[in-house]
Design a protein around this motif. Sequence first.
Motif, PDB file in Angstrom:
ATOM      1  N   VAL A 363      30.728  47.746  43.405  1.00 53.63           N
ATOM      2  CA  VAL A 363      30.186  46.407  43.687  1.00 53.63           C
ATOM      3  C   VAL A 363      31.509  45.428  43.285  1.00 53.63           C
ATOM      4  O   VAL A 363      31.695  44.495  44.265  1.00 53.63           O
ATOM      5  CB  VAL A 363      28.907  46.010  42.797  1.00 53.63           C
ATOM      6  N   GLY A 364      31.984  45.546  42.320  1.00 53.97           N
ATOM      7  CA  GLY A 364      32.985  44.610  41.960  1.00 53.97           C
ATOM      8  C   GLY A 364      34.333  44.896  42.663  1.00 53.97           C
ATOM      9  O   GLY A 364      35.004  43.729  42.945  1.00 53.97           O
ATOM     10  N   SER A 365      34.687  45.991  43.168  1.00 49.81           N
ATOM     11  CA  SER A 365      35.734  46.280  43.707  1.00 49.81           C
ATOM     12  C   SER A 365      35.550  45.789  45.146  1.00 49.81           C
ATOM     13  O   SER A 365      36.623  45.224  45.744  1.00 49.81           O
ATOM     14  CB  SER A 365      36.125  47.926  44.019  1.00 49.81           C
ATOM     15  N   VAL A 366      34.446  46.045  46.101  1.00 52.45           N
ATOM     16  CA  VAL A 366      34.190  45.458  47.163  1.00 52.45           C
ATOM     17  C   VAL A 366      34.275  43.822  47.276  1.00 52.45           C
ATOM     18  O   VAL A 366      35.006  43.248  48.158  1.00 52.45           O
ATOM     19  CB  VAL A 366      32.915  46.081  47.802  1.00 52.45           C
ATOM     20  N   SER A 367      33.702  43.375  46.233  1.00 50.96           N
ATOM     21  CA  SER A 367      33.316  41.958  46.249  1.00 50.96           C
ATOM     22  C   SER A 367      34.953  41.076  45.896  1.00 50.96           C
ATOM     23  O   SER A 367      35.039  40.087  46.461  1.00 50.96           O
ATOM     24  CB  SER A 367      32.399  41.554  45.118  1.00 50.96           C
ATOM     25  N   ALA A 368      35.696  41.853  45.044  1.00 51.84           N
ATOM     26  CA  ALA A 368      36.797  41.244  44.603  1.00 51.84           C
ATOM     27  C   ALA A 368      38.172  41.693  45.379  1.00 51.84           C
ATOM     28  O   ALA A 368      39.055  41.184  45.570  1.00 51.84           O
ATOM     29  CB  ALA A 368      37.089  41.644  43.185  1.00 51.84           C
ATOM     30  N   GLY A 369      37.746  42.582  46.470  1.00 52.47           N
ATOM     31  CA  GLY A 369      38.867  43.258  47.171  1.00 52.47           C
ATOM     32  C   GLY A 369      39.367  42.437  48.170  1.00 52.47           C
ATOM     33  O   GLY A 369      40.731  42.381  48.409  1.00 52.47           O
ATOM     34  N   ALA A 370      38.696  41.419  48.650  1.00 56.83           N
ATOM     35  CA  ALA A 370      39.361  40.386  49.692  1.00 56.83           C
ATOM     36  C   ALA A 370      40.159  39.342  48.875  1.00 56.83           C
ATOM     37  O   ALA A 370      40.967  38.620  49.436  1.00 56.83           O
ATOM     38  CB  ALA A 370      38.292  39.630  50.503  1.00 56.83           C
ATOM     39  N   THR A 371      39.758  39.158  47.542  1.00 51.13           N
ATOM     40  CA  THR A 371      40.405  37.971  46.928  1.00 51.13           C
ATOM     41  C   THR A 371      42.186  37.839  46.890  1.00 51.13           C
ATOM     42  O   THR A 371      42.830  36.975  47.412  1.00 51.13           O
ATOM     43  CB  THR A 371      39.964  37.939  45.596  1.00 51.13           C
ATOM     44  N   PRO A 372      42.770  39.032  46.536  1.00 49.54           N
ATOM     45  CA  PRO A 372      44.004  38.991  46.613  1.00 49.54           C
ATOM     46  C   PRO A 372      44.896  38.751  47.989  1.00 49.54           C
ATOM     47  O   PRO A 372      45.810  38.060  47.908  1.00 49.54           O
ATOM     48  CB  PRO A 372      44.401  40.462  45.799  1.00 49.54           C
ATOM     49  N   PHE A 373      44.142  39.454  49.147  1.00 47.89           N
ATOM     50  CA  PHE A 373      44.685  39.188  50.200  1.00 47.89           C
ATOM     51  C   PHE A 373      44.641  37.684  50.781  1.00 47.89           C
ATOM     52  O   PHE A 373      45.390  37.225  51.390  1.00 47.89           O
ATOM     53  CB  PHE A 373      43.926  40.037  51.387  1.00 47.89           C
ATOM     54  N   GLY A 374      43.387  37.236  50.295  1.00 44.71           N
ATOM     55  CA  GLY A 374      43.200  35.841  50.621  1.00 44.71           C
ATOM     56  C   GLY A 374      44.101  35.008  49.826  1.00 44.71           C
ATOM     57  O   GLY A 374      44.740  34.076  50.410  1.00 44.71           O
ATOM     58  N   GLY A 375      44.559  35.352  48.550  1.00 49.19           N
ATOM     59  CA  GLY A 375      45.561  34.670  47.854  1.00 49.19           C
ATOM     60  C   GLY A 375      47.071  34.783  48.391  1.00 49.19           C
ATOM     61  O   GLY A 375      47.658  33.567  48.704  1.00 49.19           O
TER      62      GLY A 375
END
Length: 425
Positions: A363-375
């Motif tokens: 769950v943590g991986s999926v939730s946070a996976g988009a954050t670096p690409f957004g950055g």
Amino acid sequence: MRRVLRDSDLRRLLLARLVTNAGDSLYYVAATWLVYALTGSTFYTGLATFLVLAPAGLQFLFGPLVDRVPLRSLLVGTQVTQMVLVLVVPVAYFLDALSVWVLLVVMSLLSLLNQPAYPAQSAAIPRIVDREDLVAANSVFSVAYQGVDAAFNALGGLLVAVVGAVTLFVVDSVTFAVAALLLLGITIPAAEAADRTEGEAGDETPEGTVAADGGDPGPESYLDSLRAGFSFVRGTVVSRAMLATVVVNGSLGGVLAVLPAYGDALGGEVAYGLAMAAIGGGLLVGSLVAGVFDDRPLGLLLGGGAAFSAVVWATAVGIGWLPMTVPLLAVAFVPVGVTNVLFASMMQALVPEASMGRVMALVGSVSAGATPFGGLLGGSLAAVTSPGLVMLAGAVGFAFVALWVFAVPDLRRLPHIGEIETLRL
């Protein structure tokens, strides 16, 4: 809250988390500002955000490890390794060898080493406290480390201006050492192999897996453990919520990437630290009051809270005046603090202990996976437009969450967590 803190193991786990978070807050503010100071470019701060946050997308790979190795050894080992690694930056500085690329490599490696720690902590809490105390325990942890984040993010901006960013890397190394010593004194009970809720979604978890400290990991292979985590989440209300978290975390990744430049325009490194502190402060307040809302429908809290955050965030960025923007950014994150605590408590109450590590990591991986690409995207976009425009992406992300929750019946109709008996749709 006082009752759960009587447990000495929980207190040690909490103190270790607090000390580490204090150091990490100082380090993150210092490192991100140092990248911006070395380059003057939002592209590089976006790249730094990507490299720091991208390992979170790999967190699910550590889930089976968390379920199969002694949790105390895993927690201590990650702290000690990070303690040594963070010293590379001050050493490179004194050798006149520090560059933005050295800094980016160290930041990404530190982030990767930190990935097993959070699912391990999530797996440890339900082993230490009773089920009826999970909301209180999670609230204590959220309140404590969000409070530390808020205070030390603000302090980080001030200390960068006073003593320099490199010094804070040394401070972070000391906090890792203290946390490791605290964790050495913890006793974490063995996980229960059997599911606690008969007929729960965890029925698909293969038998024979025991996540016991020092126990037999069972015949299940690593890949079987990995697949079991995916099998558990598939067909649950958690899978419905993941799209919303991907969108909002992607937009917030862009915000984190441009926040140094945005803070610089508002008043320099101190303004940047205050903006970071506002986000942590809002999460802190939300975590503090989460227990007040544990008898309210979770679906209504998720949708209504996100809509409120979208409006307040857009107002904060639209005003663009430090004395008003900072408190409004904090207010926007209060509902996030509330729902984070309640959602985590729901997961810990309904996921079998023997599967907790892999499920929470997934769950943590999926939730946070988009954050670096957004950055990465946000930093690049700000380089050709403006940081303020990318800051508005935070409001867009929150608005999408509200629309998604109200559009999906399984999320919109979620009752309060005491009435949720299964994660299955």
